[in-house]
Design a protein around this motif. Sequence first.
Motif, PDB file in Angstrom:
ATOM      1  N   CYS A 208      48.063  50.883  34.548  1.00 37.10           N
ATOM      2  CA  CYS A 208      46.649  51.132  34.293  1.00 37.10           C
ATOM      3  C   CYS A 208      46.143  52.195  35.270  1.00 37.10           C
ATOM      4  O   CYS A 208      46.398  52.112  36.471  1.00 37.10           O
ATOM      5  CB  CYS A 208      45.856  49.838  34.451  1.00 37.10           C
ATOM      6  SG  CYS A 208      44.081  50.073  34.277  1.00 37.10           S
ATOM      7  N   VAL A 210      43.071  52.735  35.879  1.00 38.22           N
ATOM      8  CA  VAL A 210      41.840  52.271  36.524  1.00 38.22           C
ATOM      9  C   VAL A 210      42.151  51.315  37.678  1.00 38.22           C
ATOM     10  O   VAL A 210      41.754  51.545  38.811  1.00 38.22           O
ATOM     11  CB  VAL A 210      40.897  51.595  35.496  1.00 38.22           C
ATOM     12  CG1 VAL A 210      39.632  51.091  36.181  1.00 38.22           C
ATOM     13  CG2 VAL A 210      40.546  52.567  34.381  1.00 38.22           C
ATOM     14  N   CYS A 211      42.902  50.223  37.352  1.00 36.23           N
ATOM     15  CA  CYS A 211      43.144  49.218  38.396  1.00 36.23           C
ATOM     16  C   CYS A 211      44.520  49.360  39.047  1.00 36.23           C
ATOM     17  O   CYS A 211      44.802  48.714  40.053  1.00 36.23           O
ATOM     18  CB  CYS A 211      42.962  47.807  37.839  1.00 36.23           C
ATOM     19  SG  CYS A 211      44.222  47.300  36.672  1.00 36.23           S
ATOM     20  N   HIS A 220      44.203  49.421  28.982  1.00 38.62           N
ATOM     21  CA  HIS A 220      43.690  48.459  29.952  1.00 38.62           C
ATOM     22  C   HIS A 220      42.388  49.004  30.521  1.00 38.62           C
ATOM     23  O   HIS A 220      42.272  50.210  30.740  1.00 38.62           O
ATOM     24  CB  HIS A 220      44.710  48.232  31.078  1.00 38.62           C
ATOM     25  CG  HIS A 220      44.485  46.957  31.829  1.00 38.62           C
ATOM     26  ND1 HIS A 220      44.379  46.900  33.181  1.00 38.62           N
ATOM     27  CD2 HIS A 220      44.334  45.688  31.366  1.00 38.62           C
ATOM     28  CE1 HIS A 220      44.177  45.636  33.549  1.00 38.62           C
ATOM     29  NE2 HIS A 220      44.140  44.883  32.460  1.00 38.62           N
ATOM     30  N   HIS A 221      41.417  48.141  30.725  1.00 32.25           N
ATOM     31  CA  HIS A 221      40.082  48.583  31.141  1.00 32.25           C
ATOM     32  C   HIS A 221      39.560  49.678  30.204  1.00 32.25           C
ATOM     33  O   HIS A 221      38.962  50.663  30.644  1.00 32.25           O
ATOM     34  CB  HIS A 221      40.092  49.093  32.592  1.00 32.25           C
ATOM     35  CG  HIS A 221      40.235  47.969  33.581  1.00 32.25           C
ATOM     36  ND1 HIS A 221      41.413  47.683  34.206  1.00 32.25           N
ATOM     37  CD2 HIS A 221      39.349  47.048  34.004  1.00 32.25           C
ATOM     38  CE1 HIS A 221      41.237  46.630  34.994  1.00 32.25           C
ATOM     39  NE2 HIS A 221      39.996  46.232  34.885  1.00 32.25           N
TER      40      HIS A 221
END
Length: 256
Positions: A208, A210-211, A220-221
Amino acid sequence: MFAIFVVTCIVAYLGYRLQSLTFLGAILTVLTGTLIGLSFGWFGLYLLGVFFSTSSLASKYRSRDKEGVDDIVEKTGARDAIQVLANGGVGILCALGYLLTENFVYVYMYIVSIAAATSDTWGSEFGVLSKNKPRFMFTFKRVEPGTSGAVSTFGTFMSIIGAFVIVISSILFVQMDVALLLMLWGIGLSGSVIDTLLGATLQRKFRCTVCGKLTEKKVHHQVSTTYVSGWRLLGNDAVNFISIFGATLICFFVLG
Ligand SMILES: [Zn+2]
């Protein structure tokens, strides 16, 4: 025959209402169950029922404690049509084999296919609840629960029990001595071994942006994840199918 179809419909409907199956997953369950019932009779349906009910219970068991795993595994919640085929597709092939040839080895192969599916499902559904994080195959490093290719002691134990439950349930319908029982148990377990090996090597993995988590999800996200490793066509469903198929093939060569 009609009774088998009706029972399959009831089970699929309950699975749908209890959110263990999506709508298409329920339709596929009816087709799978009817075909397996047509070939193996009530025994086929009964064994499918043991897999289906115990796996659904395993998924629901402490589901709140598994929320962290949702970030990692490809699919969560109700099983869709592809997941039904990934777990039951080899069973369908065995049913066709038995219908066409009446060779009893297809009954053993069917038991192995369900044992492999159960073993894998129990291993992942219970394994993620292990107190210790699982270790990745080959490197033995501890990784996040739910990571494909990683094993915990508890998950391994439960996958061994899962395969055993299927084989021992079969003796109500299929005569076998201890040697055959142990053999079917062991061959069923080989499915989980293949699954873990593929999960550690060829199964696709993403990260991911983002995370930063390593995941099997393409998104994801709400953002597309980036490719990390593995064969892009090889997701969790394909790995499941191949490992169940592999175990069943071993059965064909050993007992056929
Ligand atoms: Zn993320």
